[in-house]
Structure formats: C-alpha cells, structure tokens
Design a protein around this motif. Sequence first.
Motif, PDB file in Angstrom:
ATOM      1  N   ILE A 194      23.763  72.360  18.585  1.00  0.00           N
ATOM      2  CA  ILE A 194      24.022  73.573  17.733  1.00  0.00           C
ATOM      3  C   ILE A 194      23.693  73.209  16.352  1.00  0.00           C
ATOM      4  O   ILE A 194      24.358  72.212  16.046  1.00  0.00           O
ATOM      5  CB  ILE A 194      25.602  74.062  18.037  1.00  0.00           C
ATOM      6  CG1 ILE A 194      25.786  74.601  19.465  1.00  0.00           C
ATOM      7  CG2 ILE A 194      25.637  75.214  16.963  1.00  0.00           C
ATOM      8  CD1 ILE A 194      27.049  75.251  19.792  1.00  0.00           C
TER       9      ILE A 194
ATOM     10  N   HIS B 228      21.327  78.796  16.865  1.00  0.00           N
ATOM     11  CA  HIS B 228      21.091  78.606  18.022  1.00  0.00           C
ATOM     12  C   HIS B 228      20.017  77.770  18.577  1.00  0.00           C
ATOM     13  O   HIS B 228      19.031  78.104  18.090  1.00  0.00           O
ATOM     14  CB  HIS B 228      21.016  79.909  18.844  1.00  0.00           C
ATOM     15  CG  HIS B 228      21.335  80.016  20.176  1.00  0.00           C
ATOM     16  ND1 HIS B 228      20.448  80.947  21.249  1.00  0.00           N
ATOM     17  CD2 HIS B 228      22.184  79.500  21.240  1.00  0.00           C
ATOM     18  CE1 HIS B 228      20.642  80.658  22.424  1.00  0.00           C
ATOM     19  NE2 HIS B 228      21.849  80.039  22.500  1.00  0.00           N
TER      20      HIS B 228
ATOM     21  N   HIS C 102      26.514  78.728  25.146  1.00  0.00           N
ATOM     22  CA  HIS C 102      27.167  79.497  24.052  1.00  0.00           C
ATOM     23  C   HIS C 102      25.849  80.375  23.570  1.00  0.00           C
ATOM     24  O   HIS C 102      24.939  79.943  23.155  1.00  0.00           O
ATOM     25  CB  HIS C 102      27.480  78.755  22.950  1.00  0.00           C
ATOM     26  CG  HIS C 102      28.847  77.918  23.231  1.00  0.00           C
ATOM     27  ND1 HIS C 102      30.160  78.410  23.470  1.00  0.00           N
ATOM     28  CD2 HIS C 102      28.774  76.733  23.718  1.00  0.00           C
ATOM     29  CE1 HIS C 102      30.972  77.479  23.800  1.00  0.00           C
ATOM     30  NE2 HIS C 102      30.376  76.349  23.928  1.00  0.00           N
ATOM     31  N   SER C 103      25.892  81.667  23.601  1.00  0.00           N
ATOM     32  CA  SER C 103      25.009  82.657  23.274  1.00  0.00           C
ATOM     33  C   SER C 103      24.856  82.858  21.567  1.00  0.00           C
ATOM     34  O   SER C 103      25.844  82.480  21.034  1.00  0.00           O
ATOM     35  CB  SER C 103      25.368  83.970  23.761  1.00  0.00           C
ATOM     36  OG  SER C 103      26.211  84.578  23.352  1.00  0.00           O
ATOM     37  N   PRO C 104      23.830  83.277  20.993  1.00  0.00           N
ATOM     38  CA  PRO C 104      23.887  83.464  19.600  1.00  0.00           C
ATOM     39  C   PRO C 104      24.987  84.590  19.371  1.00  0.00           C
ATOM     40  O   PRO C 104      25.378  84.255  18.055  1.00  0.00           O
ATOM     41  CB  PRO C 104      22.382  84.209  19.490  1.00  0.00           C
ATOM     42  CG  PRO C 104      21.445  83.682  20.608  1.00  0.00           C
ATOM     43  CD  PRO C 104      22.680  83.474  21.946  1.00  0.00           C
TER      44      PRO C 104
ATOM     45  N   LEU D 105      28.112  82.272  19.021  1.00  0.00           N
ATOM     46  CA  LEU D 105      28.050  81.526  17.903  1.00  0.00           C
ATOM     47  C   LEU D 105      28.456  82.534  16.399  1.00  0.00           C
ATOM     48  O   LEU D 105      29.012  81.642  15.654  1.00  0.00           O
ATOM     49  CB  LEU D 105      26.673  80.909  17.609  1.00  0.00           C
ATOM     50  CG  LEU D 105      26.311  79.752  18.721  1.00  0.00           C
ATOM     51  CD1 LEU D 105      24.681  79.297  18.578  1.00  0.00           C
ATOM     52  CD2 LEU D 105      27.410  78.763  18.917  1.00  0.00           C
TER      53      LEU D 105
END
Length: 379
Positions: A242, A257, A342-344, A347
């Motif tokens: 990340i 991302h 972890h998706s945008p 985040l």
Amino acid sequence: MRQGLSNEQACRIVGVNPKTGRRWRNGRNATGKDKAAPPAHAVEPPHVRGRYLSGDERICIADRLGEGASVRLIAAELGRAPSTISREVRRNAHPGSGAYRPHAAQARADARRARRRGGKLAACPELRGAVQAWLMLEWSPEQISRSLRRQFPDRPEMQVSHETIYQALYVQGRGELRRELTRALRTGRAVRRPRRRPDQRQPRFTAPMVSISERPAEADDRAVPGHWEGDLIIGKDQKSQIGTLVERATRYVLLVHLPAGRDAATVRDALAATITALPAALKRSLTWDQGSEMELHHQFTMATDMPVYFCDPHSPWQRGSNENTNGLLRQYFPKGTDLSPHSPEHLAQIAARLNDRPRKTLGWETPAERLAKLLATAS
C-alpha cells in the motif's frame, strides 16, 4: 653555516674566534657580569608536520636547547605537545653525556621504528596446514578462525584472524597460502573485490535524482502546505503493498491502492492519479527514499508538475512524518498480513480516521482541520 660550512670555517672567514661565533649563533646565558644575549638570528622552526618528529624538527630542538629555551617554548614553536619534546630529549639524548645531538637522535629513532614482521601463517607450518585443510573442506575464513580459538585456546601461535587468512589468499607477494585455494571460498573470486565507499556509489536510477538537500526551505519549516512524504508498506511474503502519502505541514494522510504490484510503472501511475486529484496549492513537492519503485520519478514529475526529492541512503529520519504515520497505520494493517484484500474504499476510510484524529503535534487539531485552515489562509 647555512651554506653548509662548519662553525670553525665560518668563523675563520668572518675573522672571529669560534667561541664568539657560537655565542652569536646560540645566544648567551647570564654569567657574572655578562648579561644574557639572544642569538643574532633566531632559528625558524621547520614547517614540517607528521606523526613522527622529522630530522628538521630535531635540529630545531637541538638549536633551541642550546639557546636555553624551555621544553614548553620549543613545543609551542613546533606545534607539538610538550610531552612529545620532553620524551624525545629523554629517549634520544646521548646516554653518557646527556647532550642532545639531532642526527644521532634521528638514527636512534629510526633504529627503534618497527619493521614489518613475517606473516603468522608463514612462520607456523602447523597453523598453515590446518587452515589449508579446512579451506579444502570449503570452510569460510571466519569459521576457521573461530574453530582455531576453540581447538587451541592455550596456544596463541595456532590462532589467527579471518582477515589474516583473506590477506594470505589475496595479497600478492605474501605466498602464505596457495592461490588456488580461493576457489574453495564461497565467492570463488581469484581477486578480492573491495567494498564501494559511499562517495563511489553508482547512480541508482537512469534519470538523475534530486537530493533532499535541494528541497525548498519552506518544506523544512512546514509553514506552507503541499510538500508530501511518501513510502510503501509491505505485506506478508513481500507480495502485497500500500502506498502512503503524508503532507508535512498538516500530517494529512492519503493511501494509494496498489493491487497490481509495486514495479516502477505501476507506482508512477497510481501516485500520479492520486496527486492529480489534489488542488494546485497542495502539489509542491514529494520526498521519497531511494527505493526502486521510484525509478520513473522523472515521468511522474512530468505528469504532475511536482518535483521529487530523494533522501540520503539509510536516513529514514529525513521522512520522519511518513515513518511515524506508517507506524500508526500498522494498527489497521499489521505486519505479516496480506494487504491485497483492502479495497480503495476501505483505504479511504482508514485515511479518514487518521485525518479526523486530534494530534498533539498540531495543538490537538486534526489534520483535516489544519489543512482546511491553511488552504483558507492561502486563498
């Protein structure tokens, strides 16, 4: 006498008694009715400086001692420690008369100077045989050195450092170990390769890097927003990542991302997309370490009109705000975990949490509040 003549020859030419010539040259101490007199021409101390006293310095010491100068005065004139002059006179004066003669003192000093000893491996065949036998078993020099200490704790002649073994293998002219034994080393090199000094490092990237020392002063004092620090946090098995961006003046956080990897092109595109969405007042500079993911920094600068400054090697404190933020982010992205799920959107939620958290360094304002205040002031 400066032309090389003796005192007697010089006095004969001038037409005076040799004793008078010595008094002119060395001065005279007060005796009875005669007052003390300085030398006609003071001896200038030689402009020679090194670890050891030189012949010229010893001549100056002898002359000044003959003039009655103290040890401390001589030391001050030569730029030496008084103990150096005192030790020199004590060690190298004539053992019988105690007189200090410079050329004899130089000869005594040269005779005492250490001479190079023969190598330890050459002097002890038993030690040389043991080292060669272990090298043939493909042991490293350090393993051999440690094993010798354990096997022969009471025999110093059978102990040798690993550097001595390397020297015996690689240094020409020593001949203490057979040169072909270098093939038994793990590197297999026939010639030793020296470590590169910091001032000899090759450029890491094709495009020239701009050092952090050239970053504008306004970035250092954190008075103007728009100067960012960036880095990557890495997930389990080095397979996920990340991107993190921290604004220096407000500690405002942006998370980038990076699901497709961290090669230079992917990082360039992801950072450019994130920075392009910012207002112009927040696009002043980016500071990064010398990681390979920023190899295309010049293309990022062309796309965003935002210069990139690089920290010195092994200097994480030059990106202190970013390092501190990465530590805070580990609460949400623990080390050793996979970061790819972890998706945008997730985040963005984590970044919003940090940006809405009061910070002591901001006087208990939140980064979002401080950023809004600075942008309002700038507009």
